[in-house]
Structure formats: C-alpha cells, structure tokens
Enzyme design. Structure first.
Site, PDB file in Angstrom:
ATOM      1  NE  ARG A  99      -7.445  -8.440   3.131  1.00  0.00           N
ATOM      2  CZ  ARG A  99      -8.399  -7.685   2.598  1.00  0.00           C
ATOM      3  NH1 ARG A  99      -8.743  -7.840   1.332  1.00  0.00           N
ATOM      4  NH2 ARG A  99      -9.008  -6.758   3.317  1.00  0.00           N
ATOM      5  CG  PHE A 100       0.895 -10.185   4.345  1.00  0.00           C
ATOM      6  CD1 PHE A 100       1.212 -10.524   5.646  1.00  0.00           C
ATOM      7  CD2 PHE A 100       0.292 -11.152   3.544  1.00  0.00           C
ATOM      8  CE1 PHE A 100       0.958 -11.793   6.143  1.00  0.00           C
ATOM      9  CE2 PHE A 100       0.034 -12.423   4.031  1.00  0.00           C
ATOM     10  CZ  PHE A 100       0.368 -12.745   5.329  1.00  0.00           C
ATOM     11  CB  CYS A 101       0.234  -3.344   3.944  1.00  0.00           C
ATOM     12  SG  CYS A 101      -0.121  -2.898   5.651  1.00  0.00           S
ATOM     13  CB  ALA A 102       0.217  -6.502  -0.594  1.00  0.00           C
ATOM     14  CG  HIS A 111      -1.950  -1.086   1.176  1.00  0.00           C
ATOM     15  ND1 HIS A 111      -2.703  -1.440   2.270  1.00  0.00           N
ATOM     16  CD2 HIS A 111      -2.341  -1.921   0.173  1.00  0.00           C
ATOM     17  CE1 HIS A 111      -3.516  -2.434   1.958  1.00  0.00           C
ATOM     18  NE2 HIS A 111      -3.308  -2.751   0.691  1.00  0.00           N
TER      19      HIS A 111
END
Length: 450
Positions: free
Chosen positions: A379-382, A142
């Site tokens: 979701r790992f900032c993706a 992100h």
C-alpha cells in the site's frame, strides 16, 4: 496463473502496438546509473540483467554521483573550526552544496536550506515549527501525514476530481484559520502531479503557507519554489539518485528560527552554561552534530547533474516510457491501473495496478525471483489513499527513472503477461515477510562485513 484458490483467467493480452506508442530507438536510458548493467541471479541458476522498476522507493546513484563521492572521500573531515586542509575543503564543500540546493529549487535569498536525513525527517522538523493548525490531504505519503497527528491537524478527503478536491480544501481553509497547507507534489501511488501553483495561491488567499512533499516530484521535475509560491519544500537524496542518507528542508526562515532546535547538540549553539543555552538561528539551529557530509555532497552533485541533463529531455524521456508502460498495461487482462483524480493529466512514470483476482504479493515475488525485475507490492506508505481507491488489499507499483529503457518496460510487460497467464514456474510459500521461493537457489551476496 497467479494465486491458488483465486486464479486468474489465462488470457494473454494482444501484441503491444509499440510503433504508435514510442520508437524504441528514442528510449535508451537518459543517464548512466551506478547499477547500470547489473546482473542478478534468478531461480534455476541463471543470471539476467536487472530491471529496476522500484525507483520511486529508492533510486540508484547516478554514476557521476558515485564517482564524485569516491573523489571526495579522501578529503573527508570535520566541518567548521577545523584548521587542517581537509577540514577546510570539507567545510567549503558543504557550503557549496547548500548553495547548489538553493539554486536548484529556486529558493528566495532569505530562505533556509536545512540538511536532514530524508523527507520524513524534514517534515517532522517543519511540523514542530508550525504556529497553528495544519490542513493535509488524505492522499499523502505517511511522511506527510503522520507528523501532523495531533489536535492541530485537519484532513481533507480527496474527491474524484481535483477540481472538487480544491473546492474542499478552500472550504476547509475558510472554515477555520490554518497556518499551513501541506501537500504532496506528486502521488507516490498514482504518479499524478498536483497543480502546486494553484495550491499555493489558494493557501495564501486564506493567510496560510504551503509546504510541499517533493520526494517524488523533485527527481523528475524542476521545482521553483519562488516562482510557484511554495513556502517550504522537503525532499530526499535517496529518491534523487543520491542514496547516501541526506535530504533537505528549504523554506522561510522565521518559523524555523522560532522553533525549538530539531536536535540538541554541538554546532546548534552560540554558548552553553550549566543552566542556560543560547541557540543559533538559521540552518545551524537544526543541524546539530557532525553532518552527513558525504550525503550532502552527493545530493548537491545529483541535482547539478539533473540540471545538466535538462528538464525538457528528462520530461520527454519519461513521458515516452510512461505512455509505453500504460499502453502495455491496458492490454493486460485482469489488470486495473489505479487513478486518484479524473481531471489530472500530468503524471510521473509511476503505474500502480491491482488484479481482478490472484495474489499481488506472489506476482511481485515471481517477477523478482524468476525474471530479475524489481517492483513494489503493498500500500506504498499511503494507506488512506490506497484504501479509498483500491478494491483489493494491495497493489503492484512499477516506477521509472532516468536510467529506465524501453527494454525494461517491455521485459516487465512480457513477464507480467506470462505470470498472469501461466503462473510462476516455481513453488512459493507465504511467510510473515511475504512470498518467497520454497527452494531458493540464488547465491547470497559475498560481501563480508567482518
């Protein structure tokens, strides 16, 4: 078994064939970190050595960095214009740090090194300086997706192969002129390393520049921006073993000199009147206010130490551990490793998995609470990338670094197998913040801030 209504089949994986993956004696930690030997409490009153497999989120300080910060702190003072000895030494340290960062990333003589808070801050600075459209991939963190959310952003959705994705980027750049192509150097979800040189050549062939989000890549691999043709590189200290709140944007000066100052304040100006202001050019234009001297010095010291460790040694250490990790995961029943592209073989020490059934959040919580193993779930900032690749709502990521050992990998694999087969040993409740033990007997830290 993990989960309640949706349980996994209790099948233990076969024994790991360790001998043909990597020799344990060759997989000691490459560097000593500030948390080396840290023991953490686990449920039931015991303590275990902490296994940190969440390095991709934030890496502990290298021990030499923490020691360097301790030496510098007594001399901390304001930078520039201070007449006292500490101020002069602090100014010299910041100037030296800028030179060290430039050297480490292969900056051109006329490139700027602008110190920021982190990669997100650096990319937001760059986003305000781009004089035209920006092309970005959907695989981005992100930090390299959200700063471009305006009418000038064009998103390319990744294909199953990177070769096809490169063709799609080529087509998008050819469809309408763009000023910038911005990409991650390595995915924080899959660990896959993108061919930066090829992307730079493609961008330049269309008259665009290339920016690279180096947050994941730079702590693992040397990035020479001049040799690769990268125009801008952004990265964070907290992922490069210097978690003291500094990052950097390194790249071409013209756009940055023409952009509005990132912050309006002292240090960024030549002169100020009631109704007018004359702004500086160069790095000072975007570094208003008192800089994070300690963070800047720590970042430079960390990069210098990574240079001392050597690129070959770091890569060999990580590759051996990564092979061991992936071999162990392949032996686990009901576990799938997520990949982005079927034709990228180069990768960092990152493995993100999803379960056929069961709760990833509960699994991650039990790894920490019962085994002292730190991983990351979510979701790992993706989100766009994860939602495109995964079949479940979230995944579990294990990530390695210079302080990772073979014992760390083996403890994680053994704990994962046991939890999948038998489930947690304690009861957990699901709260808005995630899964937590119903009764948590781990003592809180005794740090007193009052």
């Amino acid at each position: 078994m993990i989960g309640t209504d949706d349980r996994l089949t209790p099948t233990l994986p076969p024994a790991f064939e360790r001998s043909d993956v990597a020799a344990p004696g060759s997989l000691a930690p490459l560097a000593q970190l500030a948390d080396t030997g840290l023991e953490v409490p686990v449920l039931g009153g015991g303590r275990v050595r902490h296994v940190n497999l969440d390095v991709a989120a934030s890496a502990p300080a290298l021990a030499v960095v923490a020691e360097h910060v301790e030496r510098v702190l007594p001399y901390y003072a304001s930078v520039h214009r201070g007449t006292g000895y500490p101020s002069q030494q602090t100014t010299a340290l910041v100037d030296q740090a800028r030179a060290v960062v430039a050297r480490h990333v292969g900056a051109r003589d006329d490139d700027l090194v602008v110190f920021t808070r982190n990669t997100t801050d650096a990319l937001n600075l760059l986003a305000n300086a781009v004089p035209g459209d920006t092309v970005v991939l959907d695989i981005e963190h992100h930090a390299n997706l959200l700063p471009w959310r305006d009418g000038a952003r064009r998103v390319v959705v990744g294909r199953s192969s990177f070769a096809a994705t490169l063709d799609a980027i080529d087509a998008e750049l050819g469809r309408c002129p763009a000023a910038l192509l911005t990409v991650t150097g390595a995915s924080n979800v899959t660990g896959e390393v993108l061919p930066i040189g090829d992307l730079a050549g493609l961008a330049h062939s269309h008259g665009a520049r290339l920016a690279v989000d180096g947050a994941q890549l730079l702590p693992h691999r040397r990035v020479d921006i001049a040799a690769l043709g990268v125009d801008y590189l952004a990265f964070s200290g907290h992922k490069a073993y210097a978690p003291y709140g500094a990052g950097a944007l390194v790249g071409r000066a013209d756009w940055l000199d023409a952009a509005p100052p990132h912050l309006a304040g002292g240090g960024a100006v030549e002169s100020v009147g009631i109704d007018d202001v004359s702004w500086k050019t160069g790095a000072d234009r975007h570094e208003a206010g008192t800089p994070n001297v300690i963070g800047i010095v720590a970042l430079a010291r960390a990069l210098a130490e990574l240079e001392r460790l050597g690129d070959d040694a770091r890569t060999a250490h990580e590759h051996a551990l990564t092979r061991r990790l992936h071999a162990g995961l392949a032996a686990q029943a009901g576990v799938r490793v997520i990949r982005g592209f079927d034709d990228l073989d180069d990768g960092l020490g990152i493995a993100t998995v999803e379960l056929d059934r069961g709760s990833i959040g509960l699994l991650a919580a039990a790894l920490g609470a019962e085994h002292g193993i730190s991983v990351r779930a979510g979701r790992f900032c993706a989100h766009p990338l994860f939602d495109r690749l995964a079949t479940r709502s979230n995944g579990l990521r294990a990530s390695l670094g210079a302080g990772t050992s073979v014992d760390d990998i083996d403890r994680f694999l053994a704990a994962l197998a046991a939890l999948i087969a038998d489930g947690p040993a304690y009861a957990y409740d699901r709260a808005p913040a995630g899964w937590c033990p119903r009764v948590d007997d781990r003592p809180p830290l005794a740090f007193d801030l009052d």
